[in-house]
Scaffold this active site. Sequence first.
Site, PDB file in Angstrom:
ATOM      1  N   GLU A 190       0.842  -1.210   0.000  1.00 54.36           N
ATOM      2  CA  GLU A 190       0.000   0.000   0.000  1.00 54.36           C
ATOM      3  C   GLU A 190       0.876   1.259   0.000  1.00 54.36           C
ATOM      4  O   GLU A 190       0.734   2.143   0.854  1.00 54.36           O
ATOM      5  CB  GLU A 190      -0.979  -0.010   1.180  1.00 54.36           C
ATOM      6  CG  GLU A 190      -1.958  -1.167   1.091  1.00 54.36           C
ATOM      7  CD  GLU A 190      -3.182  -1.076   2.010  1.00 54.36           C
ATOM      8  OE1 GLU A 190      -3.225  -0.184   2.869  1.00 54.36           O
ATOM      9  OE2 GLU A 190      -4.103  -1.908   1.843  1.00 54.36           O
ATOM     10  N   GLU A 242      -4.942  -8.881  -0.130  1.00 54.59           N
ATOM     11  CA  GLU A 242      -5.767  -8.534   1.036  1.00 54.59           C
ATOM     12  C   GLU A 242      -7.214  -8.436   0.588  1.00 54.59           C
ATOM     13  O   GLU A 242      -7.533  -7.659  -0.308  1.00 54.59           O
ATOM     14  CB  GLU A 242      -5.317  -7.214   1.666  1.00 54.59           C
ATOM     15  CG  GLU A 242      -3.981  -7.328   2.366  1.00 54.59           C
ATOM     16  CD  GLU A 242      -3.572  -6.073   3.135  1.00 54.59           C
ATOM     17  OE1 GLU A 242      -4.468  -5.348   3.626  1.00 54.59           O
ATOM     18  OE2 GLU A 242      -2.359  -5.834   3.230  1.00 54.59           O
TER      19      GLU A 242
HETATM   20  O1  AHR Z   1      -5.115  -5.965   7.021  1.00 56.85           O
HETATM   21  C1  AHR Z   1      -5.039  -4.803   7.763  1.00 56.85           C
HETATM   22  C2  AHR Z   1      -4.387  -3.649   7.012  1.00 56.85           C
HETATM   23  O2  AHR Z   1      -5.216  -3.295   5.939  1.00 56.85           O
HETATM   24  C3  AHR Z   1      -3.062  -3.930   6.366  1.00 56.85           C
HETATM   25  O3  AHR Z   1      -2.005  -3.778   7.250  1.00 56.85           O
HETATM   26  C4  AHR Z   1      -2.999  -2.896   5.296  1.00 56.85           C
HETATM   27  O4  AHR Z   1      -2.207  -3.294   4.208  1.00 56.85           O
HETATM   28  C5  AHR Z   1      -4.460  -2.683   4.919  1.00 56.85           C
HETATM   29  O5  AHR Z   1      -4.771  -1.350   4.852  1.00 56.85           O
END
Ligand code: AHR
Length: 546
Positions: A225, A349
């Site tokens: 990110e 994710e």
């Molecule tokens: O999964 C929780 C968080 O969500 C992670 O650390 C991040 O990459 C995302 O914003």
Amino acid sequence: MLLRTEYSGQRDTKKGAKKINRKTMKKLLLVFFTILFSASFTINAQKENTGAINQLVIVANHTGPVISKDIYGHFSEHLGACIYGGIWVGTDSKIPNTFGIRNDVLFALREIKIPNLRWPGGCFADTYHWKDGIGPQEKRASIINTHWGGVTEDNSFGTHEFMKLSELLGCDAYINGNVGSGTVQEMAEWVEYMTSDSESPMTKLRKENGRDEPWKVKFFAIGNENWGCGGNMTPEFYGDVMRQFSTYLKDFSGNHLYRVACGASDFDYQWTETLMKEPKNRGMFQGLSLHYYSVPGGWGSKGSATNFTENDWFETFRLNYQMDAIIKGHTAIMDRYDPGNTKGLVIDEWGNWFQVEPGTNPGFLYQQNTLRDAITAAIHLNIFNHHADRVKVANLAQVVNVLQSVILTKEDKMVLTPTYHVFRMFRVHQEAQLLNIDLRCEDYVVGERAIPAISASASVDKEGKIHISLANLNPNKEITLTCPVIGESYKSVTGEVLTANEMASFNSFEKPDAVKPSVFNGFKMKEGVLTVTMPPKSVVVLELIK
Ligand code: AHR
């Protein structure tokens, strides 16, 4: 007016169409007319019985791409009780463990055939300096986890412990490197430390720390990110930085890194466009990531994980279905710049993000997991299966005690969540070949909004067994689905079902088996047509053997 979120459940056949020759065309026409015939037959029969049309045509001898096992991957971050307490208890713990790793969690994850595990973050990754986490545990420097709760960590879980965990799980390691606050040298040395068997200061250090042989590392992400917590970069700036870091990530001693560049969030097509259009960028990675969370109620308020209405239930699935549109959007851009499909989409994710459980640390993201999450998992995994030609890796956030976990722990107790059971039921799709299906189904309607009531996908494994995974989203109504199976005949059918009394049923430490799969008998097979009656709010997986 009824607003329907579109989701066809069909693969995009655009690319395949280019390659079709006359012979295949003839075959397809035959299949098409057979489908048409059996479809009209079954639809009429069903209309008479139920007044609704729910049909899933499965073309058993027309296979698509192999479904990468890595679509069924997981994610472990230094966040709340995911690593410390959830996975790692240390060798001195009374909780049964192997080299400090909880045995109960190990066994449970092996059971779902976990293919890869991502670590150490998430946002934590861009704050992590790997050299803090090697050497004798008592001498390791403590750090403050500035992203998640501001807690101090003693670094007892580091590279050696993570690689041991991957080994014990029999899964591939997915390491996320630090771009945001790390250096090129630090990242290059980490890869050398882990994967080289030549003589060098890094390999000498590894050997001094007790590991002679190099490890294999399959996936390596160049930041996380980086448009946000990983450095707040623009896509142009990240592209330059990514190339610089990637240049020094070497393949040592027969190890081949699958380099994952940081990709977009949600519908941010501009990020994907910028990274993909530049040929110099494309030469530096094999996979491009994508993050998408379903957050009913929005980031400001977020809904409760357990205390929700049917409206929230519906809204969660409406958001889940958006994953399909998001993948299509990013895939269209990737197709333009990478028509040969050499770059994978890595959805490292995904999942539902709710409020934390009352009384728990807001920085720990600990949430319960209900039947709603199980259906969410089924919807996503079916979507990923359908996009098997482009989606090569996906990681649920997160594996233990954080967000939509498959496992919850409390001291020495462990609970398998409804989401866990879906991963166990769907493991049959790993490395199987996607089957062409045609799903027509009724809507699930709440107020003036509608979404498809059924989610489905099907695959054929190496032994020729077909697996069909289904979810009935409607909590109020059983649905009968007619499935003509075309091209092959099957003698035996078995099934499993996951459902519960309430939409919000969950497994607690007191009642760990409130939601668990059972044998499913709600089907019949007659003259090549399978008829399945799914209970309301359920996930069903069927196995067909010739
Ligand atoms: O999964 C929780 C968080 O969500 C992670 O650390 C991040 O990459 C995302 O914003």
